[in-house]
Design a protein around this motif. Structure first.
Motif, mmCIF file in Angstrom:
data_model
loop_
_atom_site.group_PDB
_atom_site.id
_atom_site.type_symbol
_atom_site.label_atom_id
_atom_site.label_comp_id
_atom_site.label_asym_id
_atom_site.label_seq_id
_atom_site.Cartn_x
_atom_site.Cartn_y
_atom_site.Cartn_z
ATOM 1 N N ALA A 148 1.004 -1.469 -0.166
ATOM 2 C CA ALA A 148 -0.550 0.113 -0.094
ATOM 3 C C ALA A 148 0.747 1.128 0.073
ATOM 4 O O ALA A 148 0.661 2.090 -0.639
ATOM 5 C CB ALA A 148 -0.989 -0.021 0.729
ATOM 6 N N GLU A 149 1.979 1.708 0.825
ATOM 7 C CA GLU A 149 3.326 2.577 0.996
ATOM 8 C C GLU A 149 3.871 2.863 -0.918
ATOM 9 O O GLU A 149 3.590 3.263 -0.847
ATOM 10 C CB GLU A 149 3.976 1.803 2.051
ATOM 11 C CG GLU A 149 2.830 2.346 3.513
ATOM 12 C CD GLU A 149 4.218 2.334 4.348
ATOM 13 O OE1 GLU A 149 5.532 1.352 3.735
ATOM 14 O OE2 GLU A 149 4.008 2.280 5.803
ATOM 15 N N LEU A 151 2.194 1.378 -4.067
ATOM 16 C CA LEU A 151 1.004 2.672 -4.534
ATOM 17 C C LEU A 151 0.778 3.513 -3.853
ATOM 18 O O LEU A 151 0.967 4.576 -5.078
ATOM 19 C CB LEU A 151 -0.016 1.421 -3.977
ATOM 20 C CG LEU A 151 -0.202 0.396 -4.422
ATOM 21 C CD1 LEU A 151 -2.008 -0.884 -4.282
ATOM 22 C CD2 LEU A 151 -0.129 0.172 -6.385
ATOM 23 N N ALA A 152 0.482 4.081 -2.928
ATOM 24 C CA ALA A 152 0.621 5.358 -2.144
ATOM 25 C C ALA A 152 2.034 6.163 -3.108
ATOM 26 O O ALA A 152 2.206 7.669 -3.221
ATOM 27 C CB ALA A 152 0.661 5.637 -0.834
ATOM 28 N N ARG A 153 3.285 6.021 -3.070
ATOM 29 C CA ARG A 153 4.324 6.480 -3.122
ATOM 30 C C ARG A 153 4.778 6.941 -5.122
ATOM 31 O O ARG A 153 4.968 7.757 -5.620
ATOM 32 C CB ARG A 153 5.902 5.774 -2.700
ATOM 33 C CG ARG A 153 6.841 6.478 -2.951
ATOM 34 C CD ARG A 153 8.308 5.801 -2.607
ATOM 35 N NE ARG A 153 8.458 4.616 -3.066
ATOM 36 C CZ ARG A 153 10.145 3.609 -3.273
ATOM 37 N NH1 ARG A 153 10.857 3.928 -1.983
ATOM 38 N NH2 ARG A 153 9.860 2.853 -3.723
ATOM 39 N N ALA A 155 1.958 6.589 -6.525
ATOM 40 C CA ALA A 155 1.180 7.166 -7.584
ATOM 41 C C ALA A 155 1.471 8.597 -6.778
ATOM 42 O O ALA A 155 1.298 10.248 -7.803
ATOM 43 C CB ALA A 155 -0.448 7.489 -6.772
ATOM 44 N N GLU A 156 2.431 9.483 -5.714
ATOM 45 C CA GLU A 156 2.994 10.250 -5.811
ATOM 46 C C GLU A 156 3.116 10.983 -6.476
ATOM 47 O O GLU A 156 3.625 12.380 -6.806
ATOM 48 C CB GLU A 156 3.293 10.901 -3.870
ATOM 49 C CG GLU A 156 3.736 12.135 -4.023
ATOM 50 C CD GLU A 156 4.442 12.671 -2.706
ATOM 51 O OE1 GLU A 156 4.794 13.029 -2.312
ATOM 52 O OE2 GLU A 156 3.725 11.144 -1.403
ATOM 53 N N ASN A 159 2.307 11.650 -9.575
ATOM 54 C CA ASN A 159 1.365 13.232 -10.031
ATOM 55 C C ASN A 159 2.566 14.466 -9.927
ATOM 56 O O ASN A 159 2.159 15.596 -10.596
ATOM 57 C CB ASN A 159 0.695 13.432 -8.179
ATOM 58 C CG ASN A 159 -0.013 14.427 -8.009
ATOM 59 O OD1 ASN A 159 -0.742 14.756 -9.070
ATOM 60 N ND2 ASN A 159 0.533 15.124 -7.441
#
Length: 344
Positions: A148-149, A151-153, A155-156, A159
């Protein structure tokens, strides 16, 4: 929660070995009371089979159900119930196999000892299973958290890149629009250069490590576009230490630094400006330094770092989990940005 195949085979192999050892030990103990080997082995095998079944049930239940902190009493009740079933099984099944009165009396008199020894064995099995599956559950939880981390990383990082491309693209299109009227040839050149630059950008991955030479080649495409925008006012100096030949760095990391240098170096001045880019190896780090002159009366580089530098610093943190890989300072009307890329 599925148990890995290799671990499961080892666990059940140890389970079978323990069952055979238990049967052999009980056979020897019963034989030491004066019974024949056949009678003793029958007692040992039946007791081991019943106990193995109970241990398998407790293990299988804990595999799919982990009791909470206030539910350990339920686990204790399970152990007592399974122990009682094993004891009653010996009480009623052994006399059916061997009707010798002496042996039947021995079985009846040993029920208390059988109960407590079976309870200890089942309790040990419950404790080991609880620890085993709790550990596996923690590993699975940590794995999901890491994914999950990640994927969040990702995504950032994506972005950040999506913010960077329109920022540069809009500036370039405005410059092309300004050149079309009185310098159409330069406008066409700039369109081709912009196309080559964006084509190379789309092929790059935010987390991809590229050689420094490849990053500098891509940076040159960007600089050629900017030189069309600013003409003779923009000069660049690029120096690369010979030791940097095998150094790698995250792709598209230099461009926002140089864009920031051009912004603060040229937007508030009318003369020629030289942007300097240097690279060298220091210990196990690739050190990149970008310098540009600025007018302290019209710009504030120490405070106005803008999206470019913030984005680079955030990206370095996301990739290397460190906040000390970038520094900026301004001295003698020269603004300097230094980044360090660990060579893993």
């Amino acid at each position: 929660m599925a148990l890995p195949s290799i671990s499961a085979s080892k666990l059940y192999g140890a389970f079978i070995v323990c069952g055979l050892v238990w049967a052999g030990l009980q056979t020897y103990i019963v034989h030491s009371f004066g019974f024949y080997w056949f009678t003793a082995s029958t007692d040992g095998l039946l007791s081991a089979i019943l106990l193995s079944g109970a241990c398998w049930l407790i293990n299988n239940n804990l595999r799919y159900y982990q009791p909470g902190k206030g539910s350990y009493i339920n686990l204790f009740i399970w152990c007592v119930a399974l122990t009682g079933i094993c004891t009653l099984g010996c009480r009623y099944l052994l006399p059916l196999i061997n009707t010798d009165k002496v042996f039947v009396t021995f079985v009846q008199q040993s029920l208390t000892i059988r109960f407590f020894t079976d309870f200890l064995a089942i309790g040990w099995m419950a404790m080991i299973s609880l620890l085993w599956y709790s550990q596996l559950d923690q590993k699975e939880t940590q794995k999901r958290k890491t994914e999950a981390e990640q994927l969040a990383r990702d995504a950032e990082l994506y972005n950040l890149r999506q913010q960077l491309q329109p920022h540069f693209l809009f500036n370039s299109l405005n410059s092309i629009n300004a050149l079309i009227g009185f310098k159409p040839d330069e406008a066409r050149t700039m369109i081709h250069q912009l196309s080559d630059f964006l084509r190379g950008t789309l092929k790059k991955d935010d987390q991809q490590q590229v050689p420094l030479s490849e990053e500098l080649a891509h940076l040159n495409l960007y600089l050629e576009i900017e030189k069309v925008r600013f003409g003779h006012r923009l000069q660049t100096e690029i120096s690369c230490d010979d030791k940097c030949g095998s150094a790698v760095m995250p792709s598209m990391l230099l461009q926002p630094l140089v864009e920031n240098a051009i912004k603060f170096g040229l937007y508030d001045t009318i003369g020629e400006v030289t942007v300097s880019i240097r690279s060298e190896m220091e210990d196990n780090y690739l050190v990149l330094m970008v310098q540009n002159p600025y007018d302290p009366q019209t710009s504030r580089p120490q405070k106005g770092t803008g999206f470019g530098l913030r984005g680079v610093q955030r990206r370095l943190y996301l990739l290397f989990a460190r906040n000390d890989l970038m520094e900026t300072h301004g001295n003698d009307n020269i603004f300097t940005t230094i980044i360090k890329i660990p060579q893993l």
